[in-house]
Motif scaffolding. Structure first.
Motif, PDB file in Angstrom:
ATOM      1  N   PHE A 181      81.444  24.894  28.345  1.00 46.90           N
ATOM      2  CA  PHE A 181      80.489  25.338  29.371  1.00 46.90           C
ATOM      3  C   PHE A 181      80.193  24.237  30.392  1.00 46.90           C
ATOM      4  O   PHE A 181      79.290  24.371  31.200  1.00 46.90           O
ATOM      5  N   HIS A 182      80.937  23.101  30.279  1.00 51.22           N
ATOM      6  CA  HIS A 182      80.552  21.915  31.051  1.00 51.22           C
ATOM      7  C   HIS A 182      80.727  22.051  32.550  1.00 51.22           C
ATOM      8  O   HIS A 182      80.189  21.244  33.290  1.00 51.22           O
ATOM      9  N   VAL A 183      81.474  23.051  33.003  1.00 54.55           N
ATOM     10  CA  VAL A 183      81.915  23.076  34.411  1.00 54.55           C
ATOM     11  C   VAL A 183      80.785  23.097  35.437  1.00 54.55           C
ATOM     12  O   VAL A 183      80.967  22.694  36.582  1.00 54.55           O
ATOM     13  N   TRP A 184      79.621  23.560  35.040  1.00 51.62           N
ATOM     14  CA  TRP A 184      78.580  23.708  36.059  1.00 51.62           C
ATOM     15  C   TRP A 184      77.919  22.370  36.409  1.00 51.62           C
ATOM     16  O   TRP A 184      77.432  22.182  37.524  1.00 51.62           O
ATOM     17  N   LEU A 185      77.907  21.438  35.452  1.00 50.60           N
ATOM     18  CA  LEU A 185      77.105  20.234  35.668  1.00 50.60           C
ATOM     19  C   LEU A 185      77.635  19.327  36.793  1.00 50.60           C
ATOM     20  O   LEU A 185      76.855  18.904  37.644  1.00 50.60           O
ATOM     21  N   PRO A 186      78.928  19.019  36.825  1.00 54.31           N
ATOM     22  CA  PRO A 186      79.389  18.186  37.946  1.00 54.31           C
ATOM     23  C   PRO A 186      79.098  18.821  39.308  1.00 54.31           C
ATOM     24  O   PRO A 186      78.684  18.130  40.242  1.00 54.31           O
ATOM     25  N   ASP A 187      79.264  20.135  39.403  1.00 46.80           N
ATOM     26  CA  ASP A 187      78.981  20.796  40.674  1.00 46.80           C
ATOM     27  C   ASP A 187      77.495  20.757  41.003  1.00 46.80           C
ATOM     28  O   ASP A 187      77.105  20.829  42.173  1.00 46.80           O
TER      29      ASP A 187
ATOM     30  N   GLY B 105      72.780  19.241  44.426  1.00 44.99           N
ATOM     31  CA  GLY B 105      71.336  19.204  44.627  1.00 44.99           C
ATOM     32  C   GLY B 105      70.902  17.831  45.105  1.00 44.99           C
ATOM     33  O   GLY B 105      71.665  16.872  45.035  1.00 44.99           O
ATOM     34  N   PRO B 106      69.660  17.724  45.598  1.00 42.14           N
ATOM     35  CA  PRO B 106      69.132  16.419  45.983  1.00 42.14           C
ATOM     36  C   PRO B 106      69.223  15.452  44.792  1.00 42.14           C
ATOM     37  O   PRO B 106      69.016  15.862  43.648  1.00 42.14           O
ATOM     38  N   THR B 107      69.508  14.187  45.055  1.00 44.61           N
ATOM     39  CA  THR B 107      69.764  13.244  43.960  1.00 44.61           C
ATOM     40  C   THR B 107      68.600  13.054  42.985  1.00 44.61           C
ATOM     41  O   THR B 107      68.821  12.948  41.782  1.00 44.61           O
ATOM     42  N   PRO B 108      67.345  13.015  43.446  1.00 46.80           N
ATOM     43  CA  PRO B 108      66.261  12.894  42.461  1.00 46.80           C
ATOM     44  C   PRO B 108      66.274  14.052  41.463  1.00 46.80           C
ATOM     45  O   PRO B 108      65.940  13.872  40.284  1.00 46.80           O
ATOM     46  N   VAL B 109      66.704  15.217  41.952  1.00 47.07           N
ATOM     47  CA  VAL B 109      66.808  16.384  41.070  1.00 47.07           C
ATOM     48  C   VAL B 109      67.884  16.151  40.027  1.00 47.07           C
ATOM     49  O   VAL B 109      67.712  16.469  38.849  1.00 47.07           O
ATOM     50  N   SER B 110      68.993  15.569  40.471  1.00 46.42           N
ATOM     51  CA  SER B 110      70.058  15.269  39.513  1.00 46.42           C
ATOM     52  C   SER B 110      69.528  14.333  38.439  1.00 46.42           C
ATOM     53  O   SER B 110      69.875  14.465  37.267  1.00 46.42           O
ATOM     54  N   ALA B 111      68.701  13.390  38.846  1.00 43.98           N
ATOM     55  CA  ALA B 111      68.152  12.443  37.881  1.00 43.98           C
ATOM     56  C   ALA B 111      67.241  13.139  36.886  1.00 43.98           C
ATOM     57  O   ALA B 111      67.348  12.958  35.674  1.00 43.98           O
ATOM     58  N   LEU B 112      66.355  13.955  37.415  1.00 44.00           N
ATOM     59  CA  LEU B 112      65.346  14.576  36.556  1.00 44.00           C
ATOM     60  C   LEU B 112      65.943  15.683  35.696  1.00 44.00           C
ATOM     61  O   LEU B 112      65.803  15.691  34.476  1.00 44.00           O
ATOM     62  N   ILE B 113      66.585  16.643  36.371  1.00 41.90           N
ATOM     63  CA  ILE B 113      66.997  17.857  35.676  1.00 41.90           C
ATOM     64  C   ILE B 113      68.363  17.702  35.041  1.00 41.90           C
ATOM     65  O   ILE B 113      68.576  18.067  33.889  1.00 41.90           O
ATOM     66  N   HIS B 114      69.302  17.144  35.816  1.00 43.08           N
ATOM     67  CA  HIS B 114      70.685  17.166  35.364  1.00 43.08           C
ATOM     68  C   HIS B 114      71.117  15.862  34.711  1.00 43.08           C
ATOM     69  O   HIS B 114      72.290  15.572  34.605  1.00 43.08           O
ATOM     70  N   ALA B 115      70.142  15.049  34.332  1.00 35.66           N
ATOM     71  CA  ALA B 115      70.478  13.858  33.557  1.00 35.66           C
ATOM     72  C   ALA B 115      69.468  13.626  32.447  1.00 35.66           C
ATOM     73  O   ALA B 115      69.828  13.514  31.282  1.00 35.66           O
ATOM     74  N   ALA B 116      68.181  13.597  32.809  1.00 40.03           N
ATOM     75  CA  ALA B 116      67.199  13.142  31.829  1.00 40.03           C
ATOM     76  C   ALA B 116      66.609  14.266  30.991  1.00 40.03           C
ATOM     77  O   ALA B 116      66.449  14.125  29.783  1.00 40.03           O
TER      78      ALA B 116
END
Lengths: 431, 645
Positions: free
Chosen positions: B243-249, B253-264
């Motif tokens: 199911f990993h395909v969605w995360l790199p794409d 989103g704005p980078t702070p969002v990547s930090a909060l939602i898609h990393a931490a």
């Protein structure tokens, strides 16, 4: 409960009754009826008075259906909805309105007649067995049939309901009719007329013919599942926004059919909540699409796009209603679908899984719809002004009701709990 | 305690409502409200954690609090079980720890966004979404039952959709948002079925009641089915293979969002759910083994892709996938503490790395690392904090990642998974390599970009350090990335008498370990990864192009991310679209055609009848009605006979 003799010699009475179930639908009717009127405030152009007269007549029929206790009266009200609805589509509809209205009329009429025959036959059979000739639902309840007759009568009723709901494959009239109807007409068709069918099944079909229903249930459940998946895929393939929304109805109303025929309390409760949510959500979506067409002059998804930046309020409502389509928690549809699925798991494992797959399809078509119309940058050719205050208010009320259903479903279920006592229907003990 | 738990969830909700309906036009006020709400949540969750930890050791659940109200109830009738759904809060060491992590990172990211999103036309909308996310995520964390978890699970998915597609005018962002939501829906479909079955089998959604009910059902096939289905949900949310395909794409989103939602936080929700429902998964060994190997595979698979990516955010995204794989591996080999510990440290250093990347992107408006270079001199704070984050991620002693990664390696070793142990060490090497490849390329070297990408080098003369709203969160996270690991060290345990295991246990806390063999191997491996990166990208002694050419097909395979996206796109196009088109054809020509034919015939009949009738449709409706009425009378004469007498 209000009762007057109507045609006493035939045992026909003018009997109206109100319980939790009908109350919910009467509220929905009042709300969506008002929405239909307000939504078509500016768009008619011609024969405005006549339009509203026809609309009012349809509404009268719908109220009648939700309140009738007498089966003759019910069948009468059922027909009463039909003719003015036909004219609403045929006179004020889009370019393909004539074909659509005829199709709608023929389908509905065929179903209506079969039901009328079944009503009369039920009346006769009961009269012969007991000597009491009456169309009163309370009298007819508990009539014993031989299995074949019961099944035939049940199918007569089912035919009428199956067309109106609609049940796959009798949905063929729906996309054309929903799409060609004027805003007010689409709202009535989607939000209310389809509900008369679900209501009819719960109110009359289940209690009158318990054995036949039980025998028929697996077929009905699979028909519902077929509608869910089929409608979903059809919605996915559409280019016309309004047609897309029409097919989503086929899919969502499939859940209603599944829920009712699981014959469990969860299923029935879920079906009712699904109907209310569909009425509010899809009704609102038709209002929105109608206004969108008024403003942009097109429903072609290839030509739309960028509407969110152009009209943020329209976009916000579009988003919430799209989320309703995908069954996001917090909105009524989720409760409806969850209850239906949890009800049908008891008896129909495979069907439930296929139905659940319909939720994945819903995500695909709903996000595609939202992306193509609201995402992207506005193209130069399109100029859409945002909603004005009364329009925001109207959609706001509908969305608020949808959120209420999603957050406080127990309030609705409470009304349904009294259902059994008032009219002899006891969901859950059916199987 | 219950009040605090409710308060920490509702504060961001209030912020969302306030921003959406009241302060939409007042951008700065919206941001302030959002930051304040996140701050309140953080303060309240800290108080919960303190309360939970100050309870006497061994108090178990009594240390926390549990309250719920009945939300939906359908009574059972006969043999049919009704439905009872509650909404409640469960405060225990696990949820208290997780809510501290979530609210802390959310708080820092919200502050950071003040600088990052400055001047964006959707400023208020952005902060309202952030608050909505904090509400949903915290709601998920303190939920006391599977149903409630599922509800918030869907809501965080929505926030992810909204924030990935925040710049919805950009087609790539819009596509990525849709991809994320749809991919997750596949997994959630299985999850929901699993949750419903849980209730059907056990009669409750409640975590506490379930764990005792499950104990009694060990070994049954239905338990295995339920565990497998529920397990698919975390696979989607935590973006594990396939199911990993969605995360790199999602990096659109704005980078702070990547930090909060898609990393931490959100992507770690899968790990959290597995920890929360550990009783369920632990009782089915097959699921645990699958979890371990799928996690290990994802760790290796994603790390290998990260080796060749050029986009700074994508490198970090694949790194996140890989680290989540580590966590799954830890849970799968049976160590909940190791998995949760790595979740905690990873939340800090990966948020740090993403925010650092955001700072770079903000300054250079560039995401290709090969078009950067020499940034270390111009953005000192960003560069130093980024290096700290990278060292922590690479597992260099004594930074956070060292402790948690070794805990995972030790857990796989001691549970007898030698293969996974070796794999984990290989991944540690790759991790160090790709992180320092990034650092030497983007931050090292000259102000002119390298030529490895073949692109035109870009001058970054205007580049300067970001403002304090952005650098302060970086510094705070850097400090956490250095020290957070110590809570899982034996020293901490001997000094305070408890360790990380006590933060999250609901059974018996696991003790912290420091296995010297593992520690030495992993350190040597990580240092050699860094050294190799330095040789290739720092000193440029080894030519990257030559390595790529030597690897040939393998390099292309990695560069195309194993062609998984292409395969999915093909399947989607062929099957979904194909089915849609086929159904459309059927509907048009068969279903519709059939009924159109009927309609046509009737219309023809109607035309004939029009000779005798005046009306249009009413005319033949009347005829039909009359005909049927006659038929009815005809058929039922004998029935009617009795009546007419």
């Amino acid at each position: 409960m209000e009762s007057h003799a109507w045609i006493p010699s035939l045992g026909v009475s003018f009997t109206l009754g109100l319980d939790g179930l009908s109350l919910l639908f009467v509220i929905l009717t009042a709300l969506m009826g008002a929405a239909a009127v307000l939504a078509s405030w500016k768009s008619l152009g011609r024969k405005v008075a006549l339009f509203h007269a026809a609309l009012a007549l349809v509404m009268a029929g719908i109220y009648g259906v939700f309140l009738s206790v007498d089966l003759f009266l019910f069948a009468f009200m059922w027909e009463l909805m039909l003719i003015p609805m036909y004219f609403l589509v045929d006179v004020w509809g889009g370019p393909g309105r004539h074909k659509a209205s005829v199709k709608f009329f023929l389908f509905s009429q065929a179903g209506g007649i079969l039901m009328f025959v079944a009503v009369v036959a039920l009346y006769v059979l009961h009269g012969r067995a007991t000597g009491v000739y009456s169309f009163d639902y309370r009298v007819l309840l508990g009539t014993a049939f031989d299995p074949a007759a019961g099944m035939l009568l049940m199918l007569g009723f089912f035919a009428a309901f199956a067309v109106k709901l609609p049940v796959f494959p009798l949905h063929a009239w729906l996309p054309d009719t929903y799409t060609e109807a004027p805003i007010g007409g689409s709202v009535l068709l989607a939000a209310l007329l389809s509900k008369t069918a679900g209501y009819g099944m719960i109110r009359f079909l289940l209690p009158l013919f318990p054995d036949a229903v039980r025998a028929f249930a697996p077929i009905a459940v699979w028909l519902g599942v077929a509608g869910i998946v089929y409608g979903g895929f059809m919605a996915f393939a559409q280019k016309d926004l309004k047609r897309l929304v029409s097919y989503t109805s086929v899919s969502h109303l499939g859940f209603v059919l599944v829920g009712i025929f699981t014959l469990t309390a969860q299923g029935l409760d879920g079906a009712v909540i699904q109907m209310l949510s569909h009425g509010l959500g899809t009704g609102a979506l038709f209002v929105l699409v109608g206004w969108l067409e008024e403003r942009s002059g097109t429903r072609d998804l290839d030509r739309l796009g960028g509407l969110w930046s152009m009209a943020p309020r329209l976009g916000a409502f579009g988003l919430v209603l799209t989320l309703g389509l995908v069954g996001l928690p917090g909105l009524g549809n989720f409760i409806g679908e969850f209850l239906v699925l949890s009800g049908s798991f008891h008896a129909y494992l495979a069907a439930t899984i296929v139905a659940g797959f319909g939720l994945v399809v819903a995500m695909v078509y709903a996000l595609r719809m939202f992306q193509l119309s609201f995402h992207g940058s506005p193209s130069g050719a399109l100029a859409v002004r945002d909603l004005d205050a009364p329009q925001v208010l109207l959609l706001g009320v509908l969305v608020a009701a949808l959120v209420y259903l999603g957050l406080f479903p127990q309030e609705v279920l409470k009304l349904l709990a009294a259902l059994g006592a008032s009219l002899g229907l006891t969901p859950g003990v059916m199987p | 305690m219950v009040e605090s738990a409710i308060g920490l969830v509702l504060a961001p909700l209030a912020s969302f409502i306030l921003i959406s309906f009241v302060t939409r036009r007042a951008a700065i006020l919206s941001a302030v409200i959002s930051i304040a709400a996140a701050g309140i949540s953080f303060a309240l969750s800290l108080s919960l954690l303190v309360g939970v930890l100050s309870a006497p050791a061994g108090a178990g659940l009594a240390a926390g609090a549990h309250a719920s109200i009945q939300w939906l109830s359908i009574p059972s009738i006969g043999r049919f079980r009704g439905l009872e759904i509650a909404m409640g809060v469960l405060v225990d060491p696990l949820s208290a720890t997780m809510s501290v992590i979530v609210s802390l990172v959310a708080f820092l990211v919200t502050i950071y966004s003040l600088g990052y999103m400055k001047g964006d036309p959707g400023f208020s909308r952005y902060f309202s979404y952030l608050s909505l996310f904090a509400f949903s995520m915290l709601g998920l964390v303190i939920a006391d039952n599977y149903f409630q978890t599922f509800v918030f699970w869907e809501l965080v998915g929505l926030c992810s959709y909204l924030l990935i597609g925040f710049w919805y005018a950009k087609p790539s962002a819009s596509d990525a948002a849709r991809k994320a939501f749809v991919t997750n829906r596949w997994a959630d479909f299985a999850f929901m079925v699993g949750v419903i079955l849980l209730f059907i089998f056990f009669g409750t959604f409640d975590f506490g009641q379930l764990s005792s009910a499950i104990a009694g059902a060990r070994g049954s096939a239905m338990l295995a089915l339920v565990a497998a289905l529920v397990f698919v949900g975390p696979l989607g949310k935590s973006a594990q293979f396939p199911f990993h395909v969605w995360l790199p794409d999602a990096m659109e989103g704005p980078t702070p969002v990547s930090a909060l939602i898609h990393a931490a936080t959100m992507v770690a929700a899968g790990v959290y759910l597995i920890a929360r429902g550990f009783a369920l998964f632990q009782s089915v060994p097959g699921v645990m083994e699958t979890m371990a190997y799928l996690g290990g595979f994802t760790a290796l698979f994603a790390a290998s892709i990260a080796l060749v990516q050029k986009d700074i955010k994508r490198i970090l995204a694949y790194s996140t996938l890989s680290q989540l794989g580590y966590m799954f591996m830890a849970l799968g080999v049976g160590s909940m503490s190791a998995g949760m510990f790595h979740l905690t440290t990873h939340a800090f250093f990966k948020a740090l790395l993403f925010l650092g990347a955001g700072s770079v992107i903000h300054a250079t408006e560039e995401q290709d690392i090969f078009k950067m270079g020499g940034l270390g001199k111009k953005m000192k704070i960003t560069a130093w904090t980024f290096v700290i984050g990278a060292l922590a991620l690479s597992g260099i002693f004594p930074l956070a990642g060292f402790w948690s990664k070794d805990e995972i390696l030790f857990a796989s070793l001691s549970s007898g998974h030698i293969g996974l142990y070796v794999l984990g060490i290989a991944v540690a090497f790759m991790t160090a390599f790709y992180m320092f490849r990034l650092i030497f390329t983007a931050f090292g070297g000259t102000a002119f970009g390298g030529t490895a990408s073949g692109g035109e080098p870009t001058e970054h003369a205007h580049v300067h350090e970001s403002g304090p709203a952005m650098t302060i969160p970086l510094i705070v996270l850097a400090v956490l990335s250095v020290f957070a690991g110590l809570i899982g060290s034996p020293w901490f345990q001997s000094a305070f008498g408890f360790s990380f295991g006590s933060f999250i246990f609901f059974g018996r806390p696991e003790a912290s370990h420091l296995d010297m063999t593992t520690a030495s191997i992993s350190t040597v491996v990580a240092l050699s990864g860094i050294f190799l990166a330095w040789l290739v990208y720092g000193k440029k002694l080894l030519k990257a192009e030559r390595i790529a050419a030597a690897l040939g097909p393998l390099y292309r395979l990695l560069d195309h991310k194993f062609y998984i996206d292409e395969i999915y796109a093909w399947v989607f196009a062929k099957i979904m679209l194909g089915l849609g088109i086929v159904f459309d054809w059927i509907d048009h020509y068969i279903v519709d055609g059939l009924f159109d034919g009927l309609g046509g015939a009737t219309r023809a009949l109607g035309r004939k009848l029009r000779l005798t009738q005046s009306g249009r449709l009413q005319g033949y409706a009347l005829v039909i009605f009359a005909a049927v009425a006659i038929a009815v009378v005809f058929i039922s004469t004998d029935l009617l006979g009795g009546f007419l007498k």
